[in-house]
Design an enzyme around this catalytic site. Structure first.
Site, PDB file in Angstrom:
ATOM      1  N   CYS A 116       0.801  -1.215   0.231  1.00 54.36           N
ATOM      2  CA  CYS A 116       0.089  -0.001  -0.059  1.00 54.36           C
ATOM      3  C   CYS A 116       0.901   1.321  -0.212  1.00 54.36           C
ATOM      4  O   CYS A 116       1.879   1.406   0.696  1.00 54.36           O
ATOM      5  CB  CYS A 116      -0.849   0.284   1.173  1.00 54.36           C
ATOM      6  SG  CYS A 116      -2.094  -1.212   1.311  1.00 54.36           S
ATOM      7  N   LYS A 142       9.607 -15.592 -12.565  1.00 60.49           N
ATOM      8  CA  LYS A 142       9.323 -14.430 -13.475  1.00 60.49           C
ATOM      9  C   LYS A 142       8.290 -14.447 -14.377  1.00 60.49           C
ATOM     10  O   LYS A 142       7.761 -13.789 -14.552  1.00 60.49           O
ATOM     11  CB  LYS A 142      10.861 -14.078 -14.088  1.00 60.49           C
ATOM     12  CG  LYS A 142      11.863 -13.424 -13.487  1.00 60.49           C
ATOM     13  CD  LYS A 142      11.663 -11.953 -12.947  1.00 60.49           C
ATOM     14  CE  LYS A 142      11.278 -12.185 -11.388  1.00 60.49           C
ATOM     15  NZ  LYS A 142      11.871 -12.117 -10.424  1.00 60.49           N
ATOM     16  N   TRP A 151      -3.036  -2.335  -1.825  1.00 68.10           N
ATOM     17  CA  TRP A 151      -2.847  -3.643  -2.048  1.00 68.10           C
ATOM     18  C   TRP A 151      -3.837  -4.634  -1.118  1.00 68.10           C
ATOM     19  O   TRP A 151      -3.464  -4.629   0.198  1.00 68.10           O
ATOM     20  CB  TRP A 151      -1.522  -4.221  -1.826  1.00 68.10           C
ATOM     21  CG  TRP A 151      -1.189  -5.580  -2.378  1.00 68.10           C
ATOM     22  CD1 TRP A 151      -0.919  -6.009  -3.646  1.00 68.10           C
ATOM     23  CD2 TRP A 151      -1.078  -6.889  -1.337  1.00 68.10           C
ATOM     24  NE1 TRP A 151      -0.587  -7.607  -3.577  1.00 68.10           N
ATOM     25  CE2 TRP A 151      -0.903  -7.831  -2.319  1.00 68.10           C
ATOM     26  CE3 TRP A 151      -1.261  -7.038  -0.394  1.00 68.10           C
ATOM     27  CZ2 TRP A 151      -0.842  -9.210  -1.836  1.00 68.10           C
ATOM     28  CZ3 TRP A 151      -1.137  -8.369   0.304  1.00 68.10           C
ATOM     29  CH2 TRP A 151      -0.818  -9.543  -0.580  1.00 68.10           C
ATOM     30  N   GLU A 188       4.845 -14.515 -13.044  1.00 67.66           N
ATOM     31  CA  GLU A 188       4.306 -13.442 -12.009  1.00 67.66           C
ATOM     32  C   GLU A 188       4.094 -12.135 -13.065  1.00 67.66           C
ATOM     33  O   GLU A 188       3.287 -11.538 -13.050  1.00 67.66           O
ATOM     34  CB  GLU A 188       5.198 -12.802 -10.948  1.00 67.66           C
ATOM     35  CG  GLU A 188       6.694 -12.412 -11.426  1.00 67.66           C
ATOM     36  CD  GLU A 188       7.434 -12.059 -10.100  1.00 67.66           C
ATOM     37  OE1 GLU A 188       6.892 -11.653  -9.159  1.00 67.66           O
ATOM     38  OE2 GLU A 188       8.831 -12.057 -10.438  1.00 67.66           O
ATOM     39  N   LYS A 243       5.264  -4.426  -4.620  1.00 62.93           N
ATOM     40  CA  LYS A 243       6.639  -4.671  -4.544  1.00 62.93           C
ATOM     41  C   LYS A 243       7.259  -4.759  -3.086  1.00 62.93           C
ATOM     42  O   LYS A 243       8.042  -5.573  -2.879  1.00 62.93           O
ATOM     43  CB  LYS A 243       7.146  -3.136  -5.034  1.00 62.93           C
ATOM     44  CG  LYS A 243       8.652  -3.057  -5.101  1.00 62.93           C
ATOM     45  CD  LYS A 243       9.158  -3.898  -6.234  1.00 62.93           C
ATOM     46  CE  LYS A 243      10.776  -4.144  -6.390  1.00 62.93           C
ATOM     47  NZ  LYS A 243      11.346  -5.067  -7.403  1.00 62.93           N
ATOM     48  N   ARG A 271       3.691  -0.170  -4.798  1.00 63.96           N
ATOM     49  CA  ARG A 271       3.282  -0.655  -3.669  1.00 63.96           C
ATOM     50  C   ARG A 271       1.929  -1.466  -3.387  1.00 63.96           C
ATOM     51  O   ARG A 271       1.724  -2.053  -2.469  1.00 63.96           O
ATOM     52  CB  ARG A 271       3.515   0.171  -2.393  1.00 63.96           C
ATOM     53  CG  ARG A 271       4.993   0.879  -2.348  1.00 63.96           C
ATOM     54  CD  ARG A 271       4.984   1.835  -1.374  1.00 63.96           C
ATOM     55  NE  ARG A 271       4.708   1.285   0.135  1.00 63.96           N
ATOM     56  CZ  ARG A 271       5.759   1.254   0.623  1.00 63.96           C
ATOM     57  NH1 ARG A 271       7.053   1.561   0.531  1.00 63.96           N
ATOM     58  NH2 ARG A 271       5.605   0.690   2.051  1.00 63.96           N
ATOM     59  N   GLU A 285      13.757 -19.389 -10.229  1.00 68.76           N
ATOM     60  CA  GLU A 285      13.752 -17.932 -10.718  1.00 68.76           C
ATOM     61  C   GLU A 285      13.082 -17.630 -11.851  1.00 68.76           C
ATOM     62  O   GLU A 285      12.256 -16.807 -11.994  1.00 68.76           O
ATOM     63  CB  GLU A 285      14.985 -17.266 -10.298  1.00 68.76           C
ATOM     64  CG  GLU A 285      15.178 -15.648 -10.625  1.00 68.76           C
ATOM     65  CD  GLU A 285      14.368 -15.002  -9.930  1.00 68.76           C
ATOM     66  OE1 GLU A 285      13.269 -15.301  -8.920  1.00 68.76           O
ATOM     67  OE2 GLU A 285      13.804 -13.678 -10.424  1.00 68.76           O
ATOM     68  N   HIS A 343      10.987 -37.867 -11.472  1.00 67.44           N
ATOM     69  CA  HIS A 343      10.385 -38.529 -10.387  1.00 67.44           C
ATOM     70  C   HIS A 343       8.970 -38.153 -10.340  1.00 67.44           C
ATOM     71  O   HIS A 343       8.337 -38.112  -9.144  1.00 67.44           O
ATOM     72  CB  HIS A 343      11.014 -38.371  -9.316  1.00 67.44           C
ATOM     73  CG  HIS A 343      12.731 -38.752  -9.085  1.00 67.44           C
ATOM     74  ND1 HIS A 343      12.712 -40.121  -8.973  1.00 67.44           N
ATOM     75  CD2 HIS A 343      13.590 -38.212  -9.513  1.00 67.44           C
ATOM     76  CE1 HIS A 343      14.025 -40.337  -9.011  1.00 67.44           C
ATOM     77  NE2 HIS A 343      14.725 -39.432  -9.342  1.00 67.44           N
ATOM     78  N   ASN A 385      -1.466   1.753   5.952  1.00 68.48           N
ATOM     79  CA  ASN A 385      -0.425   0.875   5.388  1.00 68.48           C
ATOM     80  C   ASN A 385      -0.261  -0.131   6.618  1.00 68.48           C
ATOM     81  O   ASN A 385       0.487   0.160   7.607  1.00 68.48           O
ATOM     82  CB  ASN A 385       0.806   1.250   4.808  1.00 68.48           C
ATOM     83  CG  ASN A 385       1.441   0.439   4.232  1.00 68.48           C
ATOM     84  OD1 ASN A 385       1.335  -0.749   4.221  1.00 68.48           O
ATOM     85  ND2 ASN A 385       3.099   0.722   4.041  1.00 68.48           N
ATOM     86  N   GLY A 386      -0.419  -1.456   6.489  1.00 72.68           N
ATOM     87  CA  GLY A 386      -0.176  -2.516   7.700  1.00 72.68           C
ATOM     88  C   GLY A 386      -1.444  -3.276   8.129  1.00 72.68           C
ATOM     89  O   GLY A 386      -2.159  -3.275   7.064  1.00 72.68           O
TER      90      GLY A 386
END
Ligand code: F6R
Length: 615
Positions: A2, A491, A77, A494, A610, A31, A487, A510, A103-104
């Site tokens: 946020c 990428k 967010w 997302e 982010k 954010r 990674e 397997h 925010n939080g």
């Protein structure tokens, strides 16, 4: 998570609207971007405009309407309740005389809400934030700062808040516990934000609130009024904002992600700069006061989240093989979630984070601190919570990363891990042989090698684009390239929303191989100079035998692999330990081009943010 923005100053009309949308709120949109809103003083009242979606939707909702100042604004967010207009911030008190952006997470919001409802408060959203607005409204009796303090004394959880009052139309009250708040000192104007890049274009001076501090932001006051939670005045420390305006712009690129991928030759050079001496040794100033703790360490824990966790997995191998220390990379949320983690005597931990504010990582660090395990940091953003709570550390120096998908921070973290692992080897007095010298000189050559790969990005684009119709991908790597495969898959999923899984090259047979069929491509990382090259080729053949298309990232000049697979992206040969820095670049570009071709917003992928400041 946020973004918070606020302003007090002389601007009006379109100037003020543009300031809100394009600058103050737009710059913290990375954010969170599920919904946005603003509250402003409108004559004798507070007005609120909110919209589901991105900040530009808020611009649309405001239209030609005149907004006023002071204002507080928010880009969200979502945590509590869907991303609709009702749950957007600012949230207001019953009478609409108090507006709050937050925010939080308020942990005890349900109990507080029930108690407020029993006292006839009527709630209009599903957010935890709304309880703050009602509580502050209830406590308001002549002193806005006091009302905020009293309300916060009932609250458990984390917050960075900005509060606007109908009856005190010349001020904003801000407070912080766990979520950053800074106050920008402009020329005849004041700003409030969860991140100073919000107002960096207008001032380079700010005051950063510490946890449990409350401030009144008001023009014409000789000095900001800041108190701690016990009403003790706090002396105001004005700091220079290190960030340059260029760093927060896209420059010649149309996306931040594109800019940040292309910056890697320079960001890596910055990471390494001044840290390798002329006589071929590693020098890390940030660790020099802690040599005993580093020398005594017998076991290493690395902890981080997401992309930073994959960098930690590379670090696990480097610490073991280069520094000769047993090491374990632990996903931060899993470390924090373990009931009774047990680590050997003389354990030393490293916490990795781009943003420096990731709650999962901070929670893991708390557990480590309780176990009296010294924790060092590898952070990119300077002076943030993780850097401040570690004993010491090494900054990544990758520069500001704005694209939500981490790219240059990953390579800088891996470069720092190379340096730290060699530094520990030096400290521990292990032989400094020709292999170490080759490692260091190879590391110094990496920025130019990365530049060569980026220079052939059109080739990678050309190879990637036909694969945009695939709905699933595997990414396979072995040893030090296993985390890079993870990674690469992260990428792709997302930024493109295409399903992708990173897996161990040999582990594939397997179980996961069951999914292979002609529409399911696999990207394999197969360096020719890996001692497992022959095994890797066998694994590639197993996929080909089942009709799966294969794209190889391979060593320049490797014709054997070119004959075996559908497409190859060649990269220059580097020593084993340096491979993650080189092999990840084509994967970042592959994800980028697929996502662009699918029309995705690579800088702000859906559902993400982010800085992940919730646990
Ligand atoms: C992926 C990504 C996230 C972050 C994770 C940790 O591209 O950006 O997975 O890596 O949220 O964030 P930091 O490194 O800021 O602690």
């Amino acid at each position: 998570m946020c973004g918070i923005a606020g302003y007090i100053g002389p601007r009006t009309g379109k100037d003020l609207r543009d300031l809100l949308i394009d600058e103050l709120l737009g710059r913290v949109e990375y954010r969170g971007y599920d919904s946005a809103g603003v509250a402003f003083v409108d004559g004798a009242n507070l007005s609120v405009v909110r919209a589901a979606g991105k900040v530009k939707e808020l611009g649309g909702a405001i239209g030609d309407r005149e907004i006023g100042t002071p204002f507080i604004a928010h880009t969200r967010w979502a945590t509590h309740g869907p991303a609709n207009e009702a749950n957007a911030h600012p949230q207001t008190s019953c009478r609409g005389h108090v507006a709050v952006v937050h925010n939080g997470v308020i942990d005890n919001w349900k109990a507080l809400r029930k108690a407020l409802e029993r006292r006839n408060h009527v709630f209009r959203s599903e957010t935890d934030t709304e309880v703050l607005a009602h509580l502050i409204g209830e406590y308001l009796n002549g002193d806005p700062l006091e009302a905020v303090r009293s309300a916060l004394s009932e609250v458990e959880g984390t917050f960075g808040i900005a509060v606007l009052f109908q009856d005190y139309p010349d001020l904003i009250v801000v407070a912080r516990r766990g979520s950053s708040i800074s106050i920008g000192l402009g020329d005849g104007e004041l700003f409030v934000a969860s991140d100073p890049r919000s107002f960096r274009s207008f001032t380079d001076r700010h005051v950063v609130l510490e946890d449990d501090q409350i401030a009144v932001v008001k023009l014409g006051q000789e000095e900001l009024l800041i108190q701690d939670i016990d009403q003790v005045p706090v002396s105001v420390k004005v700091e220079q904002i290190e960030l340059t305006v260029d760093e927060i712009e896209k420059g010649n690129h149309d996306t931040y992600m594109g800019k940040e991928i292309c910056q890697q030759p320079d960001s890596l050079a910055q990471t390494l700069g001044g840290r390798i001496t002329a006589d071929g040794r590693v020098k890390l100033g940030g660790l020099e006061d802690h040599l005993d703790a580093l020398r005594l360490a017998q076991y290493i824990i690395l902890t981080a989240a997401g992309t930073s966790f994959y960098a930690s997995m590379v670090g696990e191998i480097l610490f073991q093989e280069v520094s000769g220390l047993p090491a374990r990379a632990m996903n931060a949320s899993e470390l924090a979630g373990q009931k009774h983690p047990v680590f050997p005597e003389q354990t030393l931990a490293w916490a990795l984070s781009q943003s420096g504010v990731t709650t999962d990582t901070l929670c893991a660090m708390k557990i480590l601190a309780e176990m009296q395990i010294p924790t060092f940091g590898i952070c990119n953003a300077v002076g943030q919570d993780i850097a401040r709570t570690t004993q010491a550390g090494v900054y990544c120096r990758a520069g500001v990363e704005t694209g939500v998908a981490s790219t240059k921070a990953f390579t800088s973290q891996v470069a720092v891990l190379q340096l730290v692992s060699l530094y520990l080897r030096q400290l521990r007095g292990l032989p400094w042989d020709e292999g170490c010298q080759r490692h260091l000189s190879g590391l110094q050559a990496v920025p130019e090698i990365v530049r060569r790969i980026i220079d052939q990005r059109e080739v990678i684009q050309h190879i990637a684009e036909p694969y945009r119709f695939a709905t699933d991908f595997y990414f396979l790597g072995r040893g030090i390239l296993y985390p890079v495969a993870m990674e690469g898959a992260l990428k792709l999923k997302e930024v493109s929303y295409v399903h992708a899984e990173g897996y161990s090259m040999a582990g594939m047979k397997h179980g996961p191989i069951a999914l292979i069929e002609p529409r399911f491509p696999t990207i394999v990382l197969v360096p020719k100079n890996d001692e497992n090259y022959a095994h890797n080729l066998t694994n590639v053949q197993e996929i080909r035998a089942r009709g799966g298309p294969v794209i190889a990232i391979a060593t320049e000049g490797d014709e054997e692999i070119a004959d075996l697979v559908d497409d190859v992206i060649f990269v220059p040969k580097v020593m084993y330990y340096l491979m993650p820095l080189v092999y990840v670049i084509p994967l970042q570009l592959f994800a980028y081009y697929i996502a662009k071709k699918l029309g995705r917003n690579v800088d702000q992928p859906r559902h993400l943010a982010k800085a992940v400041t919730v646990g």
